[in-house]
Design a protein around this motif. Structure first.
Motif, short mmCIF file in Angstrom:
data_model
loop_
_atom_site.label_atom_id
_atom_site.label_comp_id
_atom_site.label_asym_id
_atom_site.label_seq_id
_atom_site.Cartn_x
_atom_site.Cartn_y
_atom_site.Cartn_z
N LEU A 115 107.05 42.56 13.93
CA LEU A 115 108.62 42.10 13.51
C LEU A 115 109.47 42.48 14.37
O LEU A 115 110.44 41.58 14.69
N ALA A 116 109.34 43.62 14.81
CA ALA A 116 110.44 44.26 15.59
C ALA A 116 110.55 43.53 17.16
O ALA A 116 111.63 43.28 17.52
N VAL A 162 111.59 51.65 22.72
CA VAL A 162 111.87 51.72 21.37
C VAL A 162 110.40 51.97 20.32
O VAL A 162 109.54 51.43 20.88
N GLU A 163 110.58 53.24 19.81
CA GLU A 163 109.42 53.58 19.01
C GLU A 163 109.51 53.04 17.47
O GLU A 163 110.68 53.45 16.88
N VAL A 204 114.70 55.30 18.10
CA VAL A 204 113.36 55.09 16.89
C VAL A 204 114.15 54.04 16.07
O VAL A 204 115.26 54.14 15.45
N LEU A 205 113.29 52.98 15.71
CA LEU A 205 113.55 52.11 14.78
C LEU A 205 112.63 52.22 13.52
O LEU A 205 111.22 51.89 13.78
N PHE A 206 113.13 52.32 12.48
CA PHE A 206 112.29 52.35 11.15
C PHE A 206 112.52 50.93 10.47
O PHE A 206 113.70 50.19 10.26
N VAL A 207 111.18 50.31 10.40
CA VAL A 207 111.25 48.95 9.63
C VAL A 207 110.84 49.32 8.09
O VAL A 207 109.78 49.90 7.91
N GLN A 234 119.41 63.23 18.57
CA GLN A 234 120.50 62.34 18.25
C GLN A 234 121.68 62.94 19.05
O GLN A 234 122.65 62.48 19.52
N LYS A 235 121.86 64.30 18.93
CA LYS A 235 122.93 64.95 19.86
C LYS A 235 123.03 64.74 21.25
O LYS A 235 123.74 64.98 21.93
N GLN A 236 122.00 64.29 21.60
CA GLN A 236 121.40 64.38 23.25
C GLN A 236 121.53 62.69 23.49
O GLN A 236 121.40 62.10 24.75
N GLY A 237 121.75 61.80 22.36
CA GLY A 237 121.98 60.29 22.91
C GLY A 237 120.70 59.49 22.18
O GLY A 237 120.81 58.14 22.43
N LEU A 238 119.87 60.13 21.64
CA LEU A 238 118.92 59.35 20.84
C LEU A 238 119.35 58.41 19.73
O LEU A 238 120.17 59.04 18.88
N SER A 239 119.24 57.25 19.56
CA SER A 239 119.69 56.24 18.59
C SER A 239 118.62 56.02 17.36
O SER A 239 117.36 55.60 17.73
N VAL A 240 118.98 56.13 16.28
CA VAL A 240 118.02 56.11 15.03
C VAL A 240 118.63 55.13 13.94
O VAL A 240 119.59 55.25 13.52
#
Length: 273
Positions: A115-116, A162-163, A204-207, A234-240
């Motif tokens: 899906l992703a 993207v994980e 990080v992408l949660f489906v 997240q503090k270093q730029g990781l988007s969740v």
């Protein structure tokens, strides 16, 4: 569609249907030959015993999720089985969805990546802060000691990993990950942060494999180290980010983005089981 993406769908799903709704393009994946049954038992994480609702026949089925799913698998709960017999298979059915209350939860651990990939390519899923427009979506690309689910390339020459993680655990309309400790998930987040440090963007992408969810988080009680690593990332730029899905016994489709907050408290519905 990028070359090679559709090939990932052929063995697992019978059809791929695109439709428009409220000016959004959504993807609907339909499973073949779905039958409703009642869950009886799960002798191990790979198989379950079920009773077909139509005939009362007892069948052994493959469970398409090796997670615990204890909050879903109650005795006699309704489940959806996809009938896909083959001489190469040990079972004729796949258990793909479970009915929790009045809602269906898809538990197929293979479907979130599929899906992703499509939803990123067609714009249904948007990556915040991505530099440029997506020109390619490549599956299963290695970095350091990890093989991430997706590598994005953009028209500005930027790249992003993207994980993708499926989410089936829910309580009081709060979704959480994981439902069991995951060293693999912790390693992925750690190396997504390393990828940031050498110039990649990381997500990080949660489906969320169910529809009615108000917020998502990390099951900190289950795995505090994962929550700490995501907060550090997240503090270093990781988007969740998280997207929910509309689910029926034989279909699943990406719906819309839902909030993610790693600090949100989650009450485990399995704490007394």
């Amino acid at each position: 569609m990028a070359k090679g993406l559709s090939e990932k769908f052929d063995d697992a799903f019978s059809t791929k249907i695109w439709y428009c709704f409220e000016e959004r393009v959504l993807q609907l994946i339909t499973y073949p030959n779905v039958h409703i049954a009642h869950f009886i038992d799960r002798p191990n994480r790979f198989i379950a015993e079920c009773r077909l609702k139509e005939t009362g026949e007892m069948v052994t089925v493959h469970v398409k999720n090796t997670g615990r799913c204890k909050e879903l698998f109650y005795s006699d709960v309704e489940v959806a089985l996809s009938y896909q017999p083959s001489p190469k298979r040990k079972t004729d059915y796949d258990l793909i969805a479970v009915k929790k209350g009045e809602e269906w939860f898809n538990i197929d651990s293979q479907v979130p990546n599929a899906l992703a990939a499509q939803a990123l390519l067609n714009g249904t899923i948007r990556l915040p802060g991505l530099k440029g427009k997506i020109t390619s979506v490549k599956r299963e690309k290695r970095f350091a000691q990890s093989q991430f689910d997706i590598l994005i390339e953009t028209d500005t020459g930027n790249q992003a990993f993207v994980e993708v993680k499926g989410m089936t655990l829910e309580n009081r309309k709060i979704g959480a990950f994981p439902d069991a400790p995951t060293l693999r998930g912790l390693k992925h987040v750690t190396e997504l942060i390393e990828a940031l440090q050498v110039g990649f963007q990381s997500y990080v992408l949660f489906v969320v494999q169910f529809e009615k969810v108000e917020a998502t988080t990390i099951h900190t009680t289950m795995q505090p180290a994962l929550a700490e690593m995501i907060l550090s990332g997240q503090k270093q730029g990781l988007s969740v980010i998280a997207y929910n899905c509309s689910v029926t016994p034989d279909t699943i489709a990406i719906e819309h983005q839902v909030p993610f907050d790693v600090t949100k408290t989650f009450e485990d519905p399995n704490s007394e089981r």
